[in-house]
Design a protein around this motif. Structure first.
Motif, PDB file in Angstrom:
ATOM      1  N   PRO A   1      29.084  23.525  -6.521  1.00  8.27           N
ATOM      2  CA  PRO A   1      28.786  22.545  -5.211  1.00  8.27           C
ATOM      3  C   PRO A   1      28.889  23.213  -4.050  1.00  8.27           C
ATOM      4  N   ILE A   2      28.485  23.130  -2.972  1.00 17.31           N
ATOM      5  CA  ILE A   2      28.711  24.402  -1.821  1.00 17.31           C
ATOM      6  C   ILE A   2      29.672  23.047  -0.474  1.00 17.31           C
ATOM      7  N   THR A   3      30.609  24.076  -0.035  1.00 16.03           N
ATOM      8  CA  THR A   3      31.324  24.007   1.055  1.00 16.03           C
ATOM      9  C   THR A   3      31.650  24.367   2.416  1.00 16.03           C
ATOM     10  N   GLU A   4      31.824  24.075   3.389  1.00 15.12           N
ATOM     11  CA  GLU A   4      32.144  24.703   4.475  1.00 15.12           C
ATOM     12  C   GLU A   4      33.029  25.726   4.284  1.00 15.12           C
ATOM     13  N   GLU A   5      34.118  25.998   3.707  1.00 19.66           N
ATOM     14  CA  GLU A   5      35.355  26.831   3.636  1.00 19.66           C
ATOM     15  C   GLU A   5      34.586  28.219   2.714  1.00 19.66           C
ATOM     16  N   GLU A   6      33.902  27.389   1.835  1.00 24.43           N
ATOM     17  CA  GLU A   6      33.472  28.591   1.040  1.00 24.43           C
ATOM     18  C   GLU A   6      32.401  29.513   1.642  1.00 24.43           C
ATOM     19  N   LEU A   7      31.212  28.750   2.141  1.00 25.65           N
ATOM     20  CA  LEU A   7      30.200  29.342   3.357  1.00 25.65           C
ATOM     21  C   LEU A   7      30.903  30.093   4.290  1.00 25.65           C
ATOM     22  N   GLN A   8      31.769  29.872   5.197  1.00 25.49           N
ATOM     23  CA  GLN A   8      32.232  30.537   6.419  1.00 25.49           C
ATOM     24  C   GLN A   8      33.622  31.649   5.136  1.00 25.49           C
ATOM     25  N   ASP A   9      33.893  31.800   4.312  1.00 25.55           N
ATOM     26  CA  ASP A   9      34.549  32.940   3.142  1.00 25.55           C
ATOM     27  C   ASP A   9      33.349  34.318   2.879  1.00 25.55           C
TER      28      ASP A   9
END
Length: 227
Positions: A73-81
């Motif tokens: 999945p895609i998540t905001e936390e991963e995207l920012q990281d």
């Protein structure tokens, strides 16, 4: 020991599935039923299982105990990281390349930038998706920018982060209702790199990467599985 033919089929299955995931034809969070993939792709059970195992090691697929596989999945936390780490690694690679680059390096940047500028971003048959030709040329342009970097480990890390970023970037294309001047962003990075201006080149690179992140967060699609 696997036969050469089996290895080739596994590699082909891996390439097909990887391409579908990066292009978001297999959307984030989507459950991957092995038999369905065998039927749709025409590969054996063993080839598909091994391909999914490789994709799991790349972080593009998740293995769930007793449940099988799903597209990560895609998540905001991963995207920012990913964005923050990639910006750091890309900047280090670019600084190194600027320091070591020669005329051949400059020519590679200019030629791929021109090639990219002549291509349509959207797929001719589906404007909500990125053209595969554009995506491949875009990858080569970013590789050309860092081609003179002499650190294999930096380049290896950069490639991994580029792949992880690709799904997010492709999802952002139909969401940017205001439009963005991608050619202008790419040209600004290229011009600064060729001018050997490390500060400006890395600043333009960071701004370029951050824009995709802002588009996705504003659209509210991260933290969803897009199903």
């Amino acid at each position: 020991m696997a036969s050469p033919k089996a290895g080739s089929l596994t590699a082909e299955a891996h390439a097909r599935l990887r391409g579908d995931i990066l292009a978001c034809r297999l959307i984030p969070g989507h459950k991957l039923v092995i038999q369905d993939l065998c039927d749709s792709l025409g590969f054996s059970l063993g080839a598909v299982r091994e391909a999914l195992s490789r994709l799991t090691s790349e972080g593009l697929v998740e293995a769930e105990p007793r449940k099988g596989f799903r597209v990560a999945p895609i998540t905001e936390e991963e995207l920012q990281d990913i964005t923050n780490v990639r910006a750091t690694i890309e900047s280090l690679c670019l600084e190194n390349a600027i320091r070591n680059g020669d005329l051949k390096w400059e020519t590679g940047i200019v030629s791929t930038l021109f090639e990219l500028s002549r291509l349509k971003l959207q797929d001719a048959d589906d404007s909500a998706r990125v053209s595969e030709v554009w995506a491949e040329t875009h990858r080569r342009f970013h590789e050309a920018l860092v081609a003179a970097c002499d650190s294999p480990w930096l380049l290896r890390l950069r490639e991994t982060l580029f792949t992880q970023s690709e799904r997010y970037r492709r999802v952002s294309v139909p969401l940017d209702r205001m439009g963005r001047d991608l050619h202008g962003e790419h040209k600004a990075i290229a011009d600064a790199a060729i001018a050997r201006d490390v500060v400006r080149a890395t600043a333009e690179m960071r701004a370029h990467l951050a824009k995709t992140t802002r588009i996705l967060i504003k659209a509210g699609v991260v933290n969803q599985h897009l199903t």
